[in-house]
Scaffold this active site. Structure first.
Site, mmCIF file in Angstrom:
data_model
loop_
_atom_site.group_PDB
_atom_site.id
_atom_site.type_symbol
_atom_site.label_atom_id
_atom_site.label_comp_id
_atom_site.label_asym_id
_atom_site.label_seq_id
_atom_site.Cartn_x
_atom_site.Cartn_y
_atom_site.Cartn_z
ATOM 1 N N SER A 145 35.522 42.711 36.740
ATOM 2 C CA SER A 145 35.797 41.401 36.157
ATOM 3 C C SER A 145 34.487 40.849 35.612
ATOM 4 C CB SER A 145 36.357 40.475 37.253
ATOM 5 O OG SER A 145 36.212 39.117 36.925
ATOM 6 N N TYR A 158 36.988 35.624 45.030
ATOM 7 C CA TYR A 158 37.330 36.575 43.975
ATOM 8 C C TYR A 158 36.063 37.211 43.397
ATOM 9 C CZ TYR A 158 39.328 38.418 39.630
ATOM 10 O OH TYR A 158 39.714 39.230 38.590
#
Length: 254
Positions: A145, A158
């Protein structure tokens, strides 16, 4: 010298894609199949894979909750058995929940890290044990990500999971190279999926993010397919340990 374009073809390859019931995982599973691979698609329930499998010729569905280590091992084994082996693993399954860091509790932290990082490791471990028995090694592709590289407020669990996934990618690439197993990662930029839809519903947020992307658009899911096929294919046989951003130039411009 003649370039052998057949090296981009995945004919004869056997691939497992986790989190393949929707979004990025679904599109990549379909893309790998269209490139010639035999594909096993996994999600927490087989029923949720109907749409994906409906677009894959002779696709295999595997029920697997990646937050459960036993389920990871059993799911990889089931996929390898159904496909007759395993050459490619796409570690895509993941969850996200924004939350101010002062409010993050242990349950939220564990839920995200167990799915995004621990699950990815144990899927990779199980896949590598299958791949090392073959003659040609294999390819593991972890879905990282932008938060693997940059800090994003209210996304600390996250971001921690995805930063850890990048570190895991690099370490495993070095450790498993002698086995012929390549380990790489993709870093999707701003893509609208069911997981991120809530952000795009905010017009001010969308405008602010779009202004930071040099290509001046958000990603479309099929923008990720070519990169996934390349890194999974023999054309990338000398590529391991990398983080490939697919972000419209976002990281290059910050």
């Amino acid at each position: 010298m003649k370039v052998d374009l057949s090296r981009f073809n995945l004919a004869g390859k056997r691939a497992l894609v986790t989190g393949a019931s929707r979004g990025i995982g679904q599109v990549i599973a379909i893309g790998l199949a269209q490139a010639g691979a035999k594909v096993a698609a996994s999600a927490r329930t087989k029923a949720s894979l109907d749409e994906t499998l409906g677009q894959i010729d002779k696709g295999v569905g595997v029920a697997m909750d990646v937050a459960d280590v036993t389920a990871c091992r059993e799911g990889v084994t089931a996929a390898a058995h159904a496909l007759g082996g395993l050459d490619i693993l796409i570690n895509n399954a993941g969850i996200e929940q924004v939350c101010p860091s002062l409010d993050v509790d242990e349950a939220l932290w564990d839920r995200i890290l167990d799915t995004n990082l621990k699950g990815a490791f144990f899927c990779a471990q199980a896949a590598a044990k299958v791949m090392q028995k073959g003659k040609h090694g294999g390819s593991i592709l972890n879905m990282c990500s932008l938060t693997s590289e940059v800090g994003v407020p209210t996304a600390v669990p996250y971001g921690s999971s995805k930063s850890g996934l990048l570190g895991m990618t690099r370490a495993l690439s070095a450790e498993w190279a002698p086995l012929g197993i390549r380990v790489n990662s993709l870093g999707p930029g701003y893509f609208r999926t069911a997981l991120t839809d809530v952000f795009y519903e905010n017009a001010d947020w969308s405008a602010a993010m779009l202004a930071k992307i040099p290509l001046q658009r958000f990603g479309q899911l099929d923008d990720l397919v070519g990169a996934a096929i390349f890194l999974s294919s023999d054309a990338a046989s000398y590529v391991t340990g990398i983080y490939m951003p697919v972000d419209g130039g976002y990281l290059a411009s910050i």
